[in-house]
Scaffold this motif. Sequence first.
Motif, PDB file in Angstrom:
ATOM      1  N   LEU A   1      41.322  36.425  62.976  1.00 57.42           N
ATOM      2  CA  LEU A   1      42.544  36.433  63.940  1.00 57.42           C
ATOM      3  C   LEU A   1      42.475  35.422  64.546  1.00 57.42           C
ATOM      4  O   LEU A   1      43.758  34.911  64.816  1.00 57.42           O
ATOM      5  CB  LEU A   1      42.507  37.865  64.254  1.00 57.42           C
ATOM      6  N   ALA A   2      41.540  34.968  65.172  1.00 53.91           N
ATOM      7  CA  ALA A   2      41.461  33.689  66.022  1.00 53.91           C
ATOM      8  C   ALA A   2      41.924  32.451  65.422  1.00 53.91           C
ATOM      9  O   ALA A   2      42.560  31.585  65.699  1.00 53.91           O
ATOM     10  CB  ALA A   2      40.119  33.381  66.673  1.00 53.91           C
ATOM     11  N   ARG A   3      41.328  32.384  64.128  1.00 54.55           N
ATOM     12  CA  ARG A   3      41.910  31.479  63.260  1.00 54.55           C
ATOM     13  C   ARG A   3      43.378  31.290  62.913  1.00 54.55           C
ATOM     14  O   ARG A   3      43.738  30.247  62.943  1.00 54.55           O
ATOM     15  CB  ARG A   3      41.102  31.189  62.041  1.00 54.55           C
ATOM     16  N   SER A   4      43.696  32.308  62.319  1.00 51.56           N
ATOM     17  CA  SER A   4      45.311  32.530  61.926  1.00 51.56           C
ATOM     18  C   SER A   4      46.309  32.382  63.195  1.00 51.56           C
ATOM     19  O   SER A   4      47.415  31.776  63.021  1.00 51.56           O
ATOM     20  CB  SER A   4      45.386  33.741  61.317  1.00 51.56           C
ATOM     21  N   HIS A   5      45.711  33.004  64.328  1.00 50.13           N
ATOM     22  CA  HIS A   5      46.747  33.172  65.230  1.00 50.13           C
ATOM     23  C   HIS A   5      46.612  31.793  66.315  1.00 50.13           C
ATOM     24  O   HIS A   5      47.648  31.348  66.955  1.00 50.13           O
ATOM     25  CB  HIS A   5      46.725  34.521  66.188  1.00 50.13           C
ATOM     26  N   PHE A   6      45.307  31.585  66.584  1.00 48.15           N
ATOM     27  CA  PHE A   6      45.273  30.354  67.648  1.00 48.15           C
ATOM     28  C   PHE A   6      44.643  29.188  66.938  1.00 48.15           C
ATOM     29  O   PHE A   6      44.410  28.389  67.771  1.00 48.15           O
ATOM     30  CB  PHE A   6      44.244  30.866  68.615  1.00 48.15           C
ATOM     31  N   ASN A   7      44.485  29.081  65.883  1.00 44.52           N
ATOM     32  CA  ASN A   7      44.071  27.725  65.158  1.00 44.52           C
ATOM     33  C   ASN A   7      42.670  27.544  65.532  1.00 44.52           C
ATOM     34  O   ASN A   7      42.327  26.214  65.505  1.00 44.52           O
ATOM     35  CB  ASN A   7      45.120  26.708  65.136  1.00 44.52           C
ATOM     36  N   ILE A   8      41.868  28.433  65.874  1.00 43.17           N
ATOM     37  CA  ILE A   8      40.370  28.259  66.255  1.00 43.17           C
ATOM     38  C   ILE A   8      39.463  28.221  64.922  1.00 43.17           C
ATOM     39  O   ILE A   8      39.433  29.282  64.221  1.00 43.17           O
ATOM     40  CB  ILE A   8      39.906  29.203  67.043  1.00 43.17           C
ATOM     41  N   PRO A   9      38.662  27.040  64.883  1.00 43.70           N
ATOM     42  CA  PRO A   9      37.986  27.224  63.464  1.00 43.70           C
ATOM     43  C   PRO A   9      36.899  27.983  63.402  1.00 43.70           C
ATOM     44  O   PRO A   9      36.344  28.331  64.586  1.00 43.70           O
ATOM     45  CB  PRO A   9      37.618  25.388  63.363  1.00 43.70           C
ATOM     46  N   MET A  10      36.476  28.496  62.170  1.00 42.86           N
ATOM     47  CA  MET A  10      35.332  29.380  62.012  1.00 42.86           C
ATOM     48  C   MET A  10      34.146  28.329  62.060  1.00 42.86           C
ATOM     49  O   MET A  10      33.483  28.335  61.019  1.00 42.86           O
ATOM     50  CB  MET A  10      35.512  30.379  61.122  1.00 42.86           C
ATOM     51  N   VAL A  11      33.849  27.873  62.944  1.00 44.90           N
ATOM     52  CA  VAL A  11      32.607  26.716  63.067  1.00 44.90           C
ATOM     53  C   VAL A  11      31.398  27.665  62.829  1.00 44.90           C
ATOM     54  O   VAL A  11      30.332  26.887  62.499  1.00 44.90           O
ATOM     55  CB  VAL A  11      32.446  26.244  64.240  1.00 44.90           C
ATOM     56  N   LEU A  12      31.495  29.012  63.046  1.00 41.08           N
ATOM     57  CA  LEU A  12      30.160  29.905  62.359  1.00 41.08           C
ATOM     58  C   LEU A  12      30.745  30.874  61.618  1.00 41.08           C
ATOM     59  O   LEU A  12      31.710  31.170  61.476  1.00 41.08           O
ATOM     60  CB  LEU A  12      29.607  30.583  63.992  1.00 41.08           C
ATOM     61  N   GLU A  13      29.597  31.290  60.722  1.00 36.92           N
ATOM     62  CA  GLU A  13      29.892  32.511  59.844  1.00 36.92           C
ATOM     63  C   GLU A  13      29.681  33.669  60.829  1.00 36.92           C
ATOM     64  O   GLU A  13      28.830  33.633  61.677  1.00 36.92           O
ATOM     65  CB  GLU A  13      28.580  32.539  58.879  1.00 36.92           C
ATOM     66  N   PRO A  14      30.571  34.548  60.338  1.00 32.45           N
ATOM     67  CA  PRO A  14      30.591  36.063  60.969  1.00 32.45           C
ATOM     68  C   PRO A  14      29.260  36.518  61.301  1.00 32.45           C
ATOM     69  O   PRO A  14      28.636  37.095  62.286  1.00 32.45           O
ATOM     70  CB  PRO A  14      31.619  36.604  60.241  1.00 32.45           C
ATOM     71  N   GLU A  15      28.421  36.535  60.157  1.00 30.95           N
ATOM     72  CA  GLU A  15      27.339  37.029  60.026  1.00 30.95           C
ATOM     73  C   GLU A  15      26.190  36.336  60.890  1.00 30.95           C
ATOM     74  O   GLU A  15      25.407  37.155  61.740  1.00 30.95           O
ATOM     75  CB  GLU A  15      26.630  36.814  58.745  1.00 30.95           C
TER      76      GLU A  15
END
Length: 528
Positions: free
Chosen positions: A120-134
């Motif tokens: 949601l942070a990526r899609s809504h605020f364009n914050i890259p997933m620089v970490l894996e959720p795990e």
Amino acid sequence: MFSNVCVLLLKCSETSVSYFCLFSGNVDIVNGNLKLILGLIWSLIVHYQIGRSKFPPKKLMLGWLKAALPDCRVNNFTTDWNSGIALSALLDYCEPGLFPHWKYLDPNDRVDNCRAAMELARSHFNIPMVLEPEYLASPHLDELSGMTYLSYFMREHSAGFRATLAWVNSQLKDHTVSNFTTDWNDGKALCSLVKSLGSSAKYQPSSDPTVWEANLERGMAAGRRLGVEPILRAKDMADTHVEHLGVMQYAASFQWVKPRSNPGLNVSVNYDAHTTRIYQPTNFKIDFHSSEVDSKDITAEIRGPEATKLECRLTLNQDGGTGTFTPVQIGMHRVSVMCEGEEVKGSPFYIRAMPQLSAITHTGLDPCAVGSIVEVLVNSNGAKAGLVEVEAMSPTGRTLPCPVNERDGVYSATFQPDEAGEWSISVLHAGQLIQGGPFTCFVFDPHGVQLRGLDKPAYPESIFNFTIDARATGGLGNIVIDIVHGKKSLPHTIEALGGALYKVSLHTYQPGKYRIYVYFNGNTVKGK
């Protein structure tokens, strides 16, 4: 663990890549030296994303997160983020209503919670997933990794930046701010913010950085009264190159504050009279209307004619108290009472100081004004009652009755003179004048003063003259005047022309109404 390392490196400047090569060497990248790669990334983030600061980035970032997420009790960048709940709450802070059900998430579903929030942070605020959720959900999450990801929420113009800015602007009443740097240099934003929360700090507009620092010092002192300690110095915040995160963290800390009533509304001041006399202690009363008032925050300032500052003594307890000052100049005195630097109810007010009642040297009884009560005391020395008489004769030869009363061997008689001039007082015993009689009593008429020439036109920025005619007063006494415009006593000159005539000169700087107060022997002369 890091999914976007290559993307981050490509976005870095050539200078930063060269710095990395000197720091670790190309071989470390090829060999995947994770520790050094993370160190590089963190250095770049601190420099380009968080910004330079005299304070450790960790302290500033954690301080902002605590202010943004008071219900999450965030204390670190590792285990407090594993469940995904704090991250979900951060999304809802950045845009209220985006993730309203974060409180109901199951902390055991940590990976799913982290994945949903990060996507949601990526899609809504364009914050890259620089970490894996795990990895974010792992209890072994590295601190710098957590700080790296969360820094995207607090860099300039980020979602967290905009949310904190929106809260600040919701509190400001008279203006808005667009950043956490230059808009805060002069102290106006901080002074307005603390005022909106019930504290007070005087702001002085200026282009002088030293005045900016003074504004910020007052704003920070007001913030302390609200329970918020500054992390920056006033000098740091006044710097036009101040980094945004330190100011942003400080501003966000005020979100914890429970607004209180305006300090000026918790105190009131009142006084018994609008006039006093010079050299006479003059009191006014101060009342507290809230238990929040601290007597140490109460100050008073007295300004006399010509803006001279007078000493004022405050005697206060938990309910209020009194203020006392002694005027030494004839004219208007401005009394200002403040709580935490803010005017209280009833302040400022004005008290006009009149001259002392004159002590005129004259033979006989003490001089007095027309219409006053004159008392004559006679020691009987054993004389029988009924044998003492008192007579008062006016300057024109009229005799006024003086009824005599006796108490414990002392006779007293009173009369009320109705003419100006020299009166003759005769005290008789068994029809004979007592030794030293008759006695004289000089009577003056303060209302015998006339002002002549006030019907002439007056113009701004000119000299206006008028005449005081005191011939009908009886002649014995002194004339004092006070000229007031805009609640201020004005300088003037008064010249004796002889024969109880006086010339007054006044420089009329501005248009408007000018009030002239005339005193004869300290008595107010009523206008005619």
